[in-house]
Write a protein that holds these residues in place. Structure first.
Motif, mmCIF file in Angstrom:
data_model
loop_
_atom_site.group_PDB
_atom_site.id
_atom_site.type_symbol
_atom_site.label_atom_id
_atom_site.label_comp_id
_atom_site.label_asym_id
_atom_site.label_seq_id
_atom_site.Cartn_x
_atom_site.Cartn_y
_atom_site.Cartn_z
ATOM 1 N N UNK A 43 0.833 -1.203 0.000
ATOM 2 C CA UNK A 43 0.000 0.000 0.000
ATOM 3 C C UNK A 43 0.865 1.248 0.000
ATOM 4 N N UNK A 44 1.910 1.228 0.815
ATOM 5 C CA UNK A 44 2.809 2.390 0.931
ATOM 6 C C UNK A 44 3.486 2.709 -0.399
ATOM 7 N N UNK A 45 3.747 1.690 -1.202
ATOM 8 C CA UNK A 45 4.405 1.901 -2.500
ATOM 9 C C UNK A 45 3.636 2.883 -3.383
ATOM 10 N N UNK A 49 6.448 5.177 -4.238
ATOM 11 C CA UNK A 49 7.140 4.365 -5.263
ATOM 12 C C UNK A 49 8.376 3.676 -4.702
ATOM 13 N N UNK A 50 8.498 3.616 -3.380
ATOM 14 C CA UNK A 50 9.630 2.917 -2.776
ATOM 15 C C UNK A 50 9.179 2.252 -1.486
ATOM 16 N N UNK A 93 10.486 0.194 -13.513
ATOM 17 C CA UNK A 93 9.117 0.069 -12.997
ATOM 18 C C UNK A 93 8.164 0.926 -13.821
ATOM 19 N N UNK A 94 6.929 0.481 -13.879
ATOM 20 C CA UNK A 94 5.884 1.224 -14.573
ATOM 21 C C UNK A 94 4.752 1.481 -13.587
ATOM 22 N N UNK A 95 4.374 2.741 -13.456
ATOM 23 C CA UNK A 95 3.327 3.128 -12.511
ATOM 24 C C UNK A 95 2.266 3.909 -13.269
ATOM 25 N N UNK A 106 7.431 12.013 -7.263
ATOM 26 C CA UNK A 106 6.864 13.069 -6.437
ATOM 27 C C UNK A 106 5.394 13.343 -6.776
ATOM 28 N N UNK A 107 4.937 12.851 -7.947
ATOM 29 C CA UNK A 107 3.549 13.062 -8.331
ATOM 30 C C UNK A 107 2.609 12.058 -7.665
#
Length: 218
Positions: A43-45, A49-50, A93-95, A106-107
């Motif tokens: 969830x935190x990711x 993103x880390x 990675x792809x988000x 940061x977005x």
């Protein structure tokens, strides 16, 4: 912010798992090494993103697999949102949120905000001052995404200036050192402004909480 569903595939010790969450309070319980912390980490990711743990991205992939996928359905107010994270052994990675790729970490906090507390966070009080500064920076980055840009530029300036100071060629140092000092002052002043503003915001809540915890004795 309400999480409705989390899907994990080849993530940590999860081969394939779908979890539906309650819109109010959720308690994650289980035996040791069953994946409770891994679940919260997933969830935190979506907000940073880390991982909150000191590991590489490839360590998140289930042993023996080539890639992982995490999907999350959540709501911000009345707006339904869908996030997806893909990490592979041989690709970056792809988000994406609602199918739109997110290229800058940061977005992420603009879509999804989290507050994480772990036993290790006690070191924020007992440990080095750098831990408290990092906590401050992380919190401000979530509230003010522009702060992350300034912090990145500031750290980049420090790195470049230090590299210049270590250079044996003094002719490169004299013409440029003033330029780096000026940039550091500009970025540093803006960081101080943000930190001061955030500290004053915290003060209001911290003072009241201290009064409540000590029944007004402190």
């Amino acid at each position: 912010m309400i999480i409705e569903k989390l899907e994990l595939e080849n993530y940590r010790n999860f081969e394939k798992e779908t979890v539906l969450l309650n819109p109010e309070v959720n308690v994650i319980r289980g035996m040791n090494a069953q994946g409770k912390t891994n679940f919260l980490e997933a969830i935190y990711l979506f907000s940073s993103a880390k991982s909150h743990r000191p590991v590489g991205e490839k360590d998140l992939i289930r042993f023996g697999q080539d890639s992982l996928k995490i999907k999350m359905d959540f709501r911000s107010g009345d707006i339904p949102l869908h996030g997806e994270i893909n990490i592979s052994q041989d690709e970056k990675r792809k988000i994406a949120f609602n199918g739109i790729p997110v290229k800058k970490n940061m977005l992420l906090s603009e879509y999804f905000k989290t507050v994480l507390f772990t036993p290790e966070d006690l070191e924020i009080i007992k440990g080095e001052k750098e831990l408290r500064r990092n906590l401050l920076d992380d919190a401000i980055c979530i509230l003010k995404p522009n702060y992350a840009h300034i912090l990145k530029d500031y750290n980049k300036c420090i790195k470049q200036k230090n590299s210049l100071l270590k250079s044996e060629n003094i002719s490169n140092l004299i013409p440029t050192i003033d330029i780096w000092n000026q940039r550091l002052c500009e970025y540093g002043a803006r960081l101080v402004m943000y930190r001061d503003s955030f500290s004053k915001l915290l003060e209001k809540y911290c003072c009241q909480n201290m009064l409540d915890l000590t029944s007004g004795a402190e």
